[in-house]
Design a protein around this motif. Sequence first.
Motif, PDB file in Angstrom:
ATOM      1  N   THR A   1      -9.057  10.031  -0.422  1.00  0.00           N
ATOM      2  CA  THR A   1      -7.624   9.477  -0.624  1.00  0.00           C
ATOM      3  C   THR A   1      -7.335   8.706   0.462  1.00  0.00           C
ATOM      4  O   THR A   1      -6.345   7.905   0.356  1.00  0.00           O
ATOM      5  CB  THR A   1      -6.663  10.654  -0.355  1.00  0.00           C
ATOM      6  OG1 THR A   1      -6.956  11.435   0.955  1.00  0.00           O
ATOM      7  CG2 THR A   1      -6.802  11.876  -1.603  1.00  0.00           C
ATOM      8  N   HIS A   2      -8.217   8.466   1.437  1.00  0.00           N
ATOM      9  CA  HIS A   2      -7.786   7.079   2.558  1.00  0.00           C
ATOM     10  C   HIS A   2      -9.167   6.821   2.951  1.00  0.00           C
ATOM     11  O   HIS A   2     -10.239   7.438   3.192  1.00  0.00           O
ATOM     12  CB  HIS A   2      -7.040   7.871   3.709  1.00  0.00           C
ATOM     13  CG  HIS A   2      -5.836   8.474   3.371  1.00  0.00           C
ATOM     14  ND1 HIS A   2      -5.679   9.735   2.632  1.00  0.00           N
ATOM     15  CD2 HIS A   2      -4.530   8.095   3.350  1.00  0.00           C
ATOM     16  CE1 HIS A   2      -4.189  10.016   2.709  1.00  0.00           C
ATOM     17  NE2 HIS A   2      -3.590   8.955   3.138  1.00  0.00           N
TER      18      HIS A   2
ATOM     19  N   VAL B   1     -10.486   4.564   6.370  1.00  0.00           N
ATOM     20  CA  VAL B   1     -10.200   4.100   7.760  1.00  0.00           C
ATOM     21  C   VAL B   1     -11.491   3.551   8.582  1.00  0.00           C
ATOM     22  O   VAL B   1     -12.489   3.964   8.326  1.00  0.00           O
ATOM     23  CB  VAL B   1      -9.935   5.370   8.755  1.00  0.00           C
ATOM     24  CG1 VAL B   1      -9.523   4.990  10.147  1.00  0.00           C
ATOM     25  CG2 VAL B   1      -8.330   5.929   7.993  1.00  0.00           C
TER      26      VAL B   1
ATOM     27  N   MET C   1      -6.228   6.862  14.034  1.00  0.00           N
ATOM     28  CA  MET C   1      -5.954   7.825  12.976  1.00  0.00           C
ATOM     29  C   MET C   1      -5.711   9.141  13.424  1.00  0.00           C
ATOM     30  O   MET C   1      -4.857  10.000  13.032  1.00  0.00           O
ATOM     31  CB  MET C   1      -6.893   7.520  11.779  1.00  0.00           C
ATOM     32  CG  MET C   1      -6.886   8.625  10.463  1.00  0.00           C
ATOM     33  SD  MET C   1      -7.872  10.153  10.919  1.00  0.00           S
ATOM     34  CE  MET C   1      -9.425   9.414  10.945  1.00  0.00           C
TER      35      MET C   1
ATOM     36  N   ASP D   1       0.729  10.660   9.551  1.00  0.00           N
ATOM     37  CA  ASP D   1       0.781   9.785   8.609  1.00  0.00           C
ATOM     38  C   ASP D   1      -0.153   9.976   7.512  1.00  0.00           C
ATOM     39  O   ASP D   1       0.011   9.152   6.480  1.00  0.00           O
ATOM     40  CB  ASP D   1       0.329   8.393   9.299  1.00  0.00           C
ATOM     41  CG  ASP D   1       1.398   8.110  10.673  1.00  0.00           C
ATOM     42  OD1 ASP D   1       2.404   8.731  10.687  1.00  0.00           O
ATOM     43  OD2 ASP D   1       1.101   7.189  11.324  1.00  0.00           O
ATOM     44  N   TYR D   2      -0.830  10.938   7.527  1.00  0.00           N
ATOM     45  CA  TYR D   2      -2.066  11.308   6.419  1.00  0.00           C
ATOM     46  C   TYR D   2      -1.757  12.468   5.916  1.00  0.00           C
ATOM     47  O   TYR D   2      -2.477  13.355   5.388  1.00  0.00           O
ATOM     48  CB  TYR D   2      -3.602  10.956   7.271  1.00  0.00           C
ATOM     49  CG  TYR D   2      -3.669   9.772   7.800  1.00  0.00           C
ATOM     50  CD1 TYR D   2      -4.484   8.803   6.824  1.00  0.00           C
ATOM     51  CD2 TYR D   2      -3.219   9.355   8.966  1.00  0.00           C
ATOM     52  CE1 TYR D   2      -4.553   7.711   7.510  1.00  0.00           C
ATOM     53  CE2 TYR D   2      -3.700   8.181   9.437  1.00  0.00           C
ATOM     54  CZ  TYR D   2      -4.141   7.280   9.057  1.00  0.00           C
ATOM     55  OH  TYR D   2      -4.579   5.785   9.391  1.00  0.00           O
TER      56      TYR D   2
ATOM     57  N   ARG E   1      -3.365  13.916   2.744  1.00  0.00           N
ATOM     58  CA  ARG E   1      -4.842  13.601   2.707  1.00  0.00           C
ATOM     59  C   ARG E   1      -5.741  14.504   1.803  1.00  0.00           C
ATOM     60  O   ARG E   1      -5.179  15.815   1.921  1.00  0.00           O
ATOM     61  CB  ARG E   1      -5.459  13.267   4.041  1.00  0.00           C
ATOM     62  CG  ARG E   1      -5.347  14.721   4.907  1.00  0.00           C
ATOM     63  CD  ARG E   1      -5.715  14.409   6.147  1.00  0.00           C
ATOM     64  NE  ARG E   1      -5.576  15.643   6.902  1.00  0.00           N
ATOM     65  CZ  ARG E   1      -4.861  15.855   7.879  1.00  0.00           C
ATOM     66  NH1 ARG E   1      -3.606  15.382   7.960  1.00  0.00           N
ATOM     67  NH2 ARG E   1      -4.702  17.132   8.520  1.00  0.00           N
TER      68      ARG E   1
ATOM     69  N   ILE F   1     -10.341  12.075   4.237  1.00  0.00           N
ATOM     70  CA  ILE F   1     -10.311  10.531   5.030  1.00  0.00           C
ATOM     71  C   ILE F   1     -11.906  10.259   5.037  1.00  0.00           C
ATOM     72  O   ILE F   1     -12.618  10.709   5.780  1.00  0.00           O
ATOM     73  CB  ILE F   1      -9.602  10.812   6.278  1.00  0.00           C
ATOM     74  CG1 ILE F   1      -8.276  11.182   5.988  1.00  0.00           C
ATOM     75  CG2 ILE F   1      -9.738   9.306   7.050  1.00  0.00           C
ATOM     76  CD1 ILE F   1      -7.497  11.271   7.479  1.00  0.00           C
TER      77      ILE F   1
END
Length: 346
Positions: free
Chosen positions: A317-318, A320, A328, A334-335, A338, A341
């Motif tokens: 989903t993310h 970085v 992070m 903020d995630y 998720r 990541i």
Amino acid sequence: MKALTVYGPYDASYGDVPTPEAKGRFMTVKVEKAGLCATDISIWTGKSSFISDGLIRYPCRFGHEWSGTVVAVGENVSRFRVGDRIFSDSSVSCGVCPDCLAGNYSRCKHARSLGTVNCWDGCFAEYMSIPEYNAYRIPAPVPFEQAALIEPLSISLDAFHGASVDKTSTVTVIGTGAIGMGAVWLAKYLGAGRVISIGRTDSKLAVAAKLGADLLINAKETDAVEAVRALNGGDGCGLVVETSGNEAGLFQALRMVSTGGRVSVLSFYEKNLNGFPMDTIALNQISVVGGAGRVGNPERVAGVMAEYAVKPTPIITHHVPFSGMLDMLKNLDDYRNRIKIMIDFD
Ligand SMILES: [Zn+2]
Ligand SMILES: [Zn+2]
């Protein structure tokens, strides 16, 4: 080279450490992609029974879900060459004990887990040292980011070990983390006629749908036990996979499984559970089967990734960059939605 080391709860920094040398049967591997797992987060926060029990110790070079490229091989490496794309077991065997010498690397009692218990330096670093006997080639069509999912999805595969799944089967998966998503994906690959995904976040349930889930249940809005029990004329579901890691999820699983059915438990609860309904298990002839990945699963999952038209990529989903990983971790809120990541290396 740069490596991210955790020195204690909420205390980590990038350091310049020696790049591992390739000697004997060891290879130096450039990390390409690395997945962030709940265990890694618990090492960062210190909220893990593995830490309070002293099994995981600081300082810890963490990270265990990864894929990479061989950049140097030791003089006794025969199966790999520079440039090979690889992934590995989640632990490194000693190579010299009787089990290892007999080729039974998975039975090695001196094995060190990547980035966790008895820590072998993990994958949140630019390079790793991996022996050839714990390494596997990534099948050609499988990109690095999928290969970094092989470790968690190898745990998902245990849900079906010794179970028969066919087009008459319904599989219910509780939990929408990476392991639950992997169970949804593999259930469809194995031919389950109907797959139900139970979660609490619509965006994650939408990912389960992309991986093949036929029915989505948001447990915040619907009584999941009632809904699943209503199947098969009120008898419940034959195979329930519990991946939520909370005891409410496990007890729900035991209430929605059919008579004679199976609950596959792929979670750690980090405690012994009170209130386990043993009489229900006996009366209803329920099998409760645990799994945390086993020998052969990683290659099998890699094979599924290569041949199955549905790819597990939506689990990511993310993304970085490695240089942004510490930031992070400091801003994980903020995630919030998720699933996985993925850490990208240059
Ligand atoms: Zn993991
Ligand atoms: Zn050994």
